[in-house]
Design a protein around this motif. Structure first.
Motif: not given
Length: 326
Positions: A82-85, A94-95, A113-114, A128-135
């Motif tokens: 719900q937060i993302l929506e 950017a999220i 991502a769209d 998923a269509k994420r651009l980058l993972y940090i961690g």
């Protein structure tokens, strides 16, 4: 106990700074068209771990002259969705999100991502269509903890593993790393329990297993709050030192457990770096997308690393931790 302020969007604290930036005509928080960018950092629960990460976000806010809204759901997938929506509907540019259930959340992540530049941190969603993972590279972190468990149980033994959700990518990868590291050393994982981020259940799960398995040699916690829950359960049962403990992260209850000898070791991540780098990458992707995208590692991953903390290096680590918490 939850800190009520930790669940609130960090807006009021930085509103005066943002106003001053706008009045001064600062371009740090604007895209190429001059529009002020909207950035959001979404955790997967409200643990102390995320307060450190939030301070990393705040450091970049000051450096980049930009505002990042911090959202802390209660650990439930539905609330994070719900937060993302909501963020998408509000036009965020950017999220960054620590994903609770990577496979189940692919549809909502792809919709996000769209509409916005999407990156993940701490818990990835590689499908998923994420651009980058940090961690943390969680499989390698799990192997690191598993190698310490092998040292703790040189003659082998039985162990139990506890976490909020095994479906979360970070939990699944850590468990796989632990299992691979202990394989062939006479160590058997005999119990695995989820607590759905319920702190009371996190402790009662450990108590139940301690009572049911008199042959248990070690308990292992994969998420940050599992360490304090394990320490409390062992101390309550009078089994500190009799059943060993190896966990993740640096909550106060975990570090106190190490000092007391209840917990043998914890593998700590670098949440401050996760927050700082996530804020920086979001800002870059929102304001200069093509250049930023070209500089994303080919692997799509930026590793923030881990280290093992025990009684030998506890004091030094706590000094560094105090700086991160300021």
């Amino acid at each position: 106990m939850r800190n009520r302020t930790s669940r609130m969007t960090v807006v009021s604290r930085f509103a005066p700074v943002l106003v001053a930036m706008v009045l001064a005509g600062c371009q740090g928080g604007k895209d190429e068209s001059g529009k002020i960018v909207k950035l959001a950092f979404v955790t997967n629960n409200t643990s102390e771990f995320w307060k450190i990460a939030s301070n990393g976000v705040h450091k970049y806010e000051r450096e980049g002259k930009v505002q990042v809204d911090i959202k802390m759901p209660n650990g439930k997938t539905e609330e994070q969705n719900q937060i993302l929506e909501n963020l998408v509907s509000q036009g965020y540019d950017a999220i960054a999100v620590s994903v609770i259930a990577p496979k189940d959340q692919v549809p909502v992540l792809n919709r996000t991502a769209d509409k916005a530049r999407l990156i993940t941190f701490d818990s990835d969603a590689p499908d998923a269509k994420r651009l980058l993972y940090i961690g943390t590279i969680n499989y390698e972190a799990g192997k690191t903890l598993g190698q310490r468990i092998v040292e703790l149980l040189p003659k082998g033994g039985k162990m139990a593993v506890f976490v909020g959700f095994f479906s979360a990518d970070n939990a699944a990868q850590r468990l796989k790393g632990v299992a691979d590291a202990v394989a062939g050393h006479g160590i058997e994982i005999v119990e695995k329990r989820e607590d759905q981020t319920d702190r009371a259940k996190a402790r009662s799960n450990v108590e139940d297993i301690l009572n049911a398995r008199q042959d248990l040699s070690l308990v292992c916690g994969l998420w940050s709050y599992n360490g304090p829950a394990i320490a409390a359960a062992l101390e309550g049962a009078g089994k500190q030192g009799k059943v060993l403990a190896a966990v993740f992260d640096e909550e106060d209850g975990t570090l106190n457990g190490i000092k007391a000898g209840t917990i043998s070791a914890t593998v700590v991540q670098r949440p401050f770096e996760m927050g700082y780098r996530s804020a920086k990458w979001m800002h870059r992707l929102a304001t200069d997308f093509e250049k930023a995208r070209a500089e994303i590692p080919a692997s799509g991953i930026e590793d923030t690393g881990v280290e093992v903390i025990d009684q030998k290096n506890l004091d030094d680590f706590q000094r560094r931790l105090a700086e991160w918490k300021k």
